[in-house]
Design a protein around this motif. Structure first.
Motif, PDB file in Angstrom:
ATOM      1  N   ALA A 105       0.826  -1.208   0.000  1.00 47.28           N
ATOM      2  CA  ALA A 105       0.000   0.000   0.000  1.00 47.28           C
ATOM      3  C   ALA A 105       0.861   1.259   0.000  1.00 47.28           C
ATOM      4  CB  ALA A 105      -0.918  -0.020   1.221  1.00 47.28           C
ATOM      5  N   ALA A 106       0.329   2.302  -0.616  1.00 48.11           N
ATOM      6  CA  ALA A 106       1.068   3.569  -0.694  1.00 48.11           C
ATOM      7  C   ALA A 106       1.284   4.153   0.700  1.00 48.11           C
ATOM      8  CB  ALA A 106       0.307   4.551  -1.574  1.00 48.11           C
ATOM      9  N   VAL A 107       0.274   3.996   1.566  1.00 46.68           N
ATOM     10  CA  VAL A 107       0.399   4.575   2.908  1.00 46.68           C
ATOM     11  C   VAL A 107       1.553   3.926   3.663  1.00 46.68           C
ATOM     12  CG1 VAL A 107      -1.258   2.962   3.939  1.00 46.68           C
ATOM     13  CG2 VAL A 107      -0.893   5.196   4.985  1.00 46.68           C
TER      14      VAL A 107
ATOM     15  N   ARG B 182       4.348   2.849   2.354  1.00 43.70           N
ATOM     16  CA  ARG B 182       5.610   3.429   1.870  1.00 43.70           C
ATOM     17  C   ARG B 182       5.839   4.806   2.477  1.00 43.70           C
ATOM     18  NH1 ARG B 182       3.271   1.328  -2.651  1.00 43.70           N
ATOM     19  NH2 ARG B 182       2.816   3.271  -3.749  1.00 43.70           N
TER      20      ARG B 182
ATOM     21  N   VAL C  30       4.670   5.992   5.347  1.00 39.90           N
ATOM     22  CA  VAL C  30       4.998   5.878   6.776  1.00 39.90           C
ATOM     23  C   VAL C  30       6.425   5.360   6.953  1.00 39.90           C
ATOM     24  CG1 VAL C  30       4.447   4.597   8.881  1.00 39.90           C
ATOM     25  CG2 VAL C  30       2.620   5.637   7.545  1.00 39.90           C
TER      26      VAL C  30
END
Lengths: 234, 468
Positions: B90-92, B94, B96
């Motif tokens: 998930a992009a989130v 990466r 974080v």
């Protein structure tokens, strides 16, 4: 090469229950708050200087620290077990290498009252022994520290060739933090010929337990301070 | 052109591209999962070795660095660890991870006393983050680094720049070098993504080519089969032609004899002067009738063989006890006075699955073959035996002690015969029927000692055989 960056978002086939309930954004916000708070608290601690000191304006003649007419005299007061002072010692070594014979330097290791010779067996003491031109002074009871009015480990005093105090303060930018500092810059300027005296906050452990009145309560021991040469010191 | 799954090459390329990025995100997340744990352990070890205690005179207390390593380090690593485990692509995650890695740089710089060497952690971390090939995550990493410097530059300027009089903008000098590396890494990320896309396109093209090749291969195979069928048909036509010539030859002799006999019979039958009842005593007339009957029988047999060979059918398998079938075959085989036919099939033999009519024909042909192989000037014997069944294949043997054969290589080919009056179809018919039963036939023969035909029928045929 592509003209525009081509980052691609991957769509997850199913969203986790955490995200569906909106807990993930909340978790991220909480995490940001937590790590920001922790980082700020750590930075505040590192930037907290020791108490301000009042040092003798003229060289104390009863000091065992070496002084030579015509040269600047550098004295660092240090707690032998304080890990933060390792950074101060590293900066002192740089200072000594840069003043190039225009000053003599010594480090006074405080030995609190009631502590034995094993108190000196520390990384700081061993590290200081390896610094060329640095004289090590054992200070049972903190007599020298009291004499120079120092409360905080890493406190450096610079007396001019005439025996007058030119600088009193620390030579690190923060507690246990190597790198350039205002104190170091001022000392170099003074030895280089600048006349304006200066000071700087000192970052490090407290040299001795404070007395109920807030003043250090060094108790001189029989025998008094002893000095020993550092590496390269005759 | 579409592939077998109906996707166009473009769709396939997009899918491969997304799959490759997804796999890379997951792989890199695993790397950071390990890194977050290792950094945490490293920080605790550094704090314990480097600055375990703070001192006030003789009194010591746990150093703030130890708490920072354990608590703050744990907090920094916690969310990235959770996300890399639960949402690795998930992009989130990466984002974080990038922020956390920059926070780790700051914490390690603190814990190691601001050593200049530790500042390399910032640059190494950015390089590690570029493994994601997502340039956007360099933004939070840089923002965290910049904000850390900016905040400390404003509130505790000495901790960053070494001077109490630092201008607020001096943080830009530090950020510049980070931004410089960002620039290089953004280029690397963009190029990496472009290469991934190119690889995906190539893979899709290769798959499309493979699919086309496969289709060509299928078409070629079909054409080959068609060609093979045509060739077989031609061969069959040639065989039929050869067969027709052979049959014509075989039929000409008996028909010639019939014609000669019929000529005599017609001539005698139409003779107006022949007294009534004279034909019954006319020996030659009766001999001619016998010749006609015998030769027509020969013609009939030739035609029957021809039909058996030409119009084969798939065996209709049923449980069929072998012993009684051999008895039937022996009864239907033309007897010879000097030849004894013996059925040695054991009564306890399991029941095989057979086409009764076809296998009886097989047995008749082989028994008759064996019988005819025995010279008329001595006695002979033809034995039929069998074994196997249950867990082993059935083995049926028809042996004779006749003249034997010197060369048995072609005996199952049609039109091949060692007999003066054979059509050359009998053994070919036998071989065809046995093969269609799923079995095999072979022969052992020695000149002067006789021949033995071995028929092997698969044991599976017998497994499902209920006794009938």
């Amino acid at each position: 090469m592509a003209a525009t960056p081509a980052a691609v978002e991957i769509e997850l086939p199913t969203r986790t229950p955490l995200a569906r309930r909106g807990l993930l954004p909340a978790a991220i916000i909480a995490w940001v708050a937590l790590v920001s708070g922790g980082t700020i608290a750590l930075a505040r601690y590192k930037a907290q200087p020791g108490p301000a000191a009042v040092s003798p304006p003229a060289w104390p003649t009863d000091s065992v620290a070496p002084r030579r007419d015509g040269l600047h005299t550098l004295v660092m007061l240090a707690h032998p077990r304080c890990p933060c002072t390792m950074a101060s010692l590293a900066e002192l070594e740089r200072l000594i290498s840069r003043v190039d014979g225009r000053a003599i330097a010594s480090i006074v290791f405080i030995r609190p009252a009631g502590s034995g010779d094993e108190w000196r067996e520390s990384d700081l003491w061993r590290r200081a022994q390896q610094i060329p031109g640095l004289r090590l002074i054992d200070d049972p009871g903190g007599v020298e520290a009291k004499r120079f009015g120092a409360y905080t480990s890493g406190h450096v005093l610079l007396y001019g060739p005439d025996g007058h105090l030119r600088f009193s303060g620390g030579i690190t930018a923060a507690r246990g933090h190597e790198g350039e500092s205002a104190g170091e810059a001022r000392i170099l300027a003074l030895i280089g010929g600048d006349e304006a005296a200066g000071d700087a906050p000192v970052f490090g452990c407290e040299l001795d337990d404070p007395s109920p009145t807030g003043a250090p309560r060094f108790e001189p021991e029989a025998g008094g301070p002893r000095s020993s040469p550092g590496a390269g010191e005759p | 052109m579409s592939g077998r799954d109906g996707a166009s090459p473009t769709d396939r390329a997009d899918r491969h591209f997304r799959d490759a990025l997804d796999a890379n995100y997951r792989r890199t997340s695993r790397l950071f999962l390990a890194l977050m744990i290792v950094q945490w352990i490293f920080a605790i070890v550094v704090a314990l070795l480097w600055s375990p205690y703070a001192w006030v005179g003789k009194v010591r207390s746990i150093h703030v660095h130890v708490y920072a390593a354990v608590v703050l380090g744990g907090a920094i690593s916690s969310l990235p660890i959770f996300l890399t485990l639960t949402r690795p692509a998930a992009a989130v995650t990466r984002m974080v991870v990038a922020a956390a890695q920059s926070l780790w740089s700051g914490l390690l710089v603190h814990l190691t006393g601001g050593r200049i060497e530790t500042h390399f952690h910032v640059f190494v971390s950015l390089a590690f983050l570029a493994f994601y090939r997502d340039w956007k995550i360099l933004v939070p990493a840089t923002v965290v680094t910049a904000s850390d410097h900016l905040m400390r530059g404003i509130f505790w300027p000495e901790s960053v720049y070494g001077t109490m009089t630092a201008e607020w903008w001096r943080f830009l000098e530090h950020v510049f070098w980070v931004a410089f590396e960002d620039f290089v890494l953004v280029l690397a990320c963009v190029r990496g993504v472009a290469e991934t896309r190119e690889l995906a396109s190539r893979q899709a093209e290769t798959e499309a080519m493979t699919a086309r090749e496969r289709e060509k291969s299928v078409a070629l195979e079909a054409a080959n089969e068609e060609l093979s069928a045509s060739r077989d048909a031609l061969a069959q036509l040639a065989e039929v032609g050869e067969l027709a010539a052979s049959i014509g030859h075989d039929l000409r002799n008996p028909l010639g004899a019939v014609r000669n006999a019929a000529t005599y019979v017609a001539k005698r039958g139409r003779d107006p002067e022949l007294p009534k009842g004279a034909l019954a005593t006319d020996a030659r007339f009766n001999a001619c009738l016998g010749i006609m009957e015998k030769e027509l029988e020969t013609c009939s047999r030739i035609i029957a063989d021809l039909l058996d060979f030409a119009r084969w059918r798939k065996p209709d398998l049923h449980a069929c006890p072998l012993g009684p079938l051999v008895d039937d075959a022996i009864a239907l085989t033309p007897p010879r006075a000097n030849v004894r036919l013996e059925n040695e099939v054991p009564a306890e033999l399991p029941v095989p699955m057979l086409d009764k009519d076809q296998f009886r024909q097989v047995l008749i042909n082989l028994i008759q073959n064996g019988s005819e192989a025995i010279p008329g000037d001595r006695d002979g014997i033809v034995r039929v035996s069998a074994s196997g069944g249950d867990d082993a294949p059935f083995l049926v043997s028809i042996s004779d002690n006749g003249v034997g054969m010197a060369d048995t290589r072609k005996i199952f080919q049609p039109l091949f015969t060692t007999k003066t009056k054979g059509t050359g179809l009998g053994l070919a018919i036998v071989a065809g029927m046995v093969t269609r039963h799923g079995g095999r036939i072979r022969v052992e023969s020695e000149t002067g000692k006789g021949s033995t035909f071995h028929i092997e029928l698969p044991q599976a045929q017998a497994d499902a055989a209920p006794a009938s």
